[in-house]
Design an enzyme around this catalytic site. Structure first.
Site, PDB file in Angstrom:
ATOM      1  N   GLU A  91       0.790  -1.114   0.087  1.00 42.62           N
ATOM      2  CA  GLU A  91       0.012   0.066  -0.115  1.00 42.62           C
ATOM      3  C   GLU A  91       0.776   1.100   0.040  1.00 42.62           C
ATOM      4  O   GLU A  91       0.372   2.308  -0.640  1.00 42.62           O
ATOM      5  CB  GLU A  91      -0.893   0.058   1.202  1.00 42.62           C
ATOM      6  CG  GLU A  91      -1.862  -1.234   1.231  1.00 42.62           C
ATOM      7  CD  GLU A  91      -1.228  -2.182   2.090  1.00 42.62           C
ATOM      8  OE1 GLU A  91      -1.985  -2.778   3.025  1.00 42.62           O
ATOM      9  OE2 GLU A  91      -0.116  -2.732   1.987  1.00 42.62           O
ATOM     10  N   CYS A 101      -2.105  -3.689   7.275  1.00 41.64           N
ATOM     11  CA  CYS A 101      -1.624  -4.203   8.535  1.00 41.64           C
ATOM     12  C   CYS A 101      -1.974  -3.146   9.553  1.00 41.64           C
ATOM     13  O   CYS A 101      -2.224  -2.013   9.221  1.00 41.64           O
ATOM     14  CB  CYS A 101      -0.193  -4.942   8.720  1.00 41.64           C
ATOM     15  SG  CYS A 101       0.902  -3.393   8.439  1.00 41.64           S
ATOM     16  N   CYS A 122       0.182  -0.110   7.809  1.00 41.89           N
ATOM     17  CA  CYS A 122      -0.432   0.595   6.525  1.00 41.89           C
ATOM     18  C   CYS A 122      -1.842   1.037   6.854  1.00 41.89           C
ATOM     19  O   CYS A 122      -2.119   1.892   5.978  1.00 41.89           O
ATOM     20  CB  CYS A 122      -0.390  -0.840   5.570  1.00 41.89           C
ATOM     21  SG  CYS A 122       0.942  -1.443   5.066  1.00 41.89           S
ATOM     22  N   SER A 174      18.326 -49.644   0.232  1.00 40.52           N
ATOM     23  CA  SER A 174      16.950 -49.017   0.123  1.00 40.52           C
ATOM     24  C   SER A 174      16.753 -48.449  -1.506  1.00 40.52           C
ATOM     25  O   SER A 174      15.388 -47.999  -1.401  1.00 40.52           O
ATOM     26  CB  SER A 174      16.645 -47.894   1.245  1.00 40.52           C
ATOM     27  OG  SER A 174      17.659 -46.742   0.993  1.00 40.52           O
ATOM     28  N   GLU A 193      12.550 -35.484   4.861  1.00 38.64           N
ATOM     29  CA  GLU A 193      12.886 -36.516   4.178  1.00 38.64           C
ATOM     30  C   GLU A 193      14.169 -37.041   4.655  1.00 38.64           C
ATOM     31  O   GLU A 193      15.030 -37.437   4.153  1.00 38.64           O
ATOM     32  CB  GLU A 193      12.947 -36.382   2.714  1.00 38.64           C
ATOM     33  CG  GLU A 193      12.903 -37.621   1.884  1.00 38.64           C
ATOM     34  CD  GLU A 193      12.965 -37.116   0.291  1.00 38.64           C
ATOM     35  OE1 GLU A 193      13.140 -38.016  -0.452  1.00 38.64           O
ATOM     36  OE2 GLU A 193      12.983 -35.903  -0.064  1.00 38.64           O
ATOM     37  N   THR A 219      14.629 -42.485  11.551  1.00 35.97           N
ATOM     38  CA  THR A 219      14.801 -41.677  12.949  1.00 35.97           C
ATOM     39  C   THR A 219      14.542 -40.318  13.136  1.00 35.97           C
ATOM     40  O   THR A 219      13.646 -39.834  13.900  1.00 35.97           O
ATOM     41  CB  THR A 219      16.375 -41.747  13.130  1.00 35.97           C
ATOM     42  OG1 THR A 219      17.011 -42.980  13.182  1.00 35.97           O
ATOM     43  CG2 THR A 219      16.748 -41.051  14.577  1.00 35.97           C
ATOM     44  N   ALA A 241      12.054 -38.815  10.987  1.00 33.00           N
ATOM     45  CA  ALA A 241      10.668 -38.875  10.531  1.00 33.00           C
ATOM     46  C   ALA A 241      10.034 -39.252  12.135  1.00 33.00           C
ATOM     47  O   ALA A 241       9.074 -38.414  12.340  1.00 33.00           O
ATOM     48  CB  ALA A 241      10.410 -40.020   9.564  1.00 33.00           C
ATOM     49  N   ALA A 243      11.289 -38.770  14.837  1.00 38.19           N
ATOM     50  CA  ALA A 243      11.107 -37.741  16.089  1.00 38.19           C
ATOM     51  C   ALA A 243      10.322 -36.612  15.856  1.00 38.19           C
ATOM     52  O   ALA A 243       9.737 -35.877  16.582  1.00 38.19           O
ATOM     53  CB  ALA A 243      12.737 -36.922  15.908  1.00 38.19           C
TER      54      ALA A 243
END
Length: 345
Positions: free
Chosen positions: A55, A79, A88, A171, A268, A272, A274, A276
């Protein structure tokens, strides 16, 4: 209060302007100033932390007094607090703006309330214009603002019997190319990707987002490494387009990433890490890529997540199930009642 076709058109323009600004601590916001006759007098958008908000950016292009009687069309409720810049809502009032049209509401405890302040000063206010588009533009920021942390996605790949690796630790690859391509597309849509030092040392991942042909996506998530073990100087993650961030505490990591303007975090990092995040209740979305493969053994996709009895099970809501080649992607979210139970445990 009704909204004119001219104001709706100006809102679409403001949404396009907002996308020019950077994603970060502050939301992307655009603004258009209309004359009483509906002509565009000025345009603006937020250029980043510490710069004028949209603005004020638009108002600054007008001569003193030229904004009196105008309409300000803004993608986010103006805001109502002083941070790096002033409120603003007050700037619009002092400029003599007669009407404000906005799209999404500001959910901030400190920054919200701008519409009420404008109305109290005698300014006509219309909110919720093209609200679906306005919310979609800053959805990540809205979620992060409401939660006080990034929106956290926890991802893993598993065999049909819930294993993340064979008994020897290998894996690659449990899932097929379609599932892996989907993961990289999702990586490219996030702000940061986190893995544990165990995964970094065992697999040496680059933590980049790549196309099926191996090229880097245009947008790359910031790599984040969690753990206490040292990461070698020649690790692939250190060659990432962005310098990696290192943390040895989960909660410190989440808080600091939020402070840095990270809205979406993609976890990812192996069983361990994931586990946590799940154990701490720090997750909003789960992506479980499941392959029609049987591995057996004890290399489970998850370890202890703090569930000692069936009554304490983490109950989820399945959002979608998608077939990717031979694999399935199950997308799930915590149920609202389960989330409250986890936070109270």
């Amino acid at each position: 209060m009704s909204v004119s076709a001219v104001e709706r058109s100006a809102m679409r323009r403001a949404l396009a302007l907002a996308r020019r600004g950077p994603r970060g601590v502050n939301p992307q916001v655009g603004a258009v100033i209309l004359s009483p006759d509906g002509d565009v007098l000025a345009e603006g958008w937020h250029h980043g932390v510490g710069t004028p908000h949209a603005e004020v950016d638009a108002l600054s292009q007008l001569a003193p007094g030229a904004a009196r009687g105008t309409t300000a069309v803004v993608t986010l409720e103006p805001c109502n607090h002083t941070g790096h810049t002033g409120p603003c809502a007050l700037a619009l009032i002092e400029a003599g703006v007669a009407r404000v049209v906005y799209s999404a509401e500001d959910p901030g405890v400190r920054s919200g309330g701008g519409a009420a302040r404008l109305r109290a000063a005698g300014v006509d206010v219309a909110g919720g214009v093209l609200v679906d588009d306005g919310v979609a533009l800053i959805d990540d920021w809205l979620v992060a603002t409401r939660l006080g942390r990034p929106y956290i996605t926890v991802k893993w790949a598993q065999s049909l019997d819930g294993r993340a690796a064979a008994s020897d630790g290998t894996s690659r690859w449990i899932t097929g190319p379609a599932a892996r391509a989907d993961v990289h597309e999702r990586r490219a849509s996030t702000d940061a990707i986190l893995a544990g030092t165990g995964t970094i040392l065992a697999d040496d991942p680059a933590l980049t987002a790549r196309t099926p042909a191996g090229a880097l996506h245009e947008h790359q998530p910031i790599p984040v490494v969690l753990g206490t073990r040292a990461v070698p100087a020649d690790a692939a993650v250190r060659r990432h387009p962005h310098p990696p961030l290192f943390y040895d505490d989960l909660h410190v990591a989440v808080a600091d990433l939020h402070a840095r303007g990270i809205h979406r975090l993609f976890v990812e990092g192996g069983p361990t890490v994931a586990s946590a995040f799940l154990r701490a209740g720090l997750y909003d979305e789960i992506l479980a890529y499941t392959a029609p493969v049987l591995l057996g053994g004890d290399r489970l996709a998850l370890t202890d997540i703090g569930v000692a009895t069936i009554g304490a099970a983490r109950r989820l809501r399945v959002a979608s199930i998608e077939k990717l080649g031979d694999d399935l992607l199950i997308v799930a979210h915590p149920r609202p009642d389960a989330t409250r139970a986890e936070r109270s445990s």
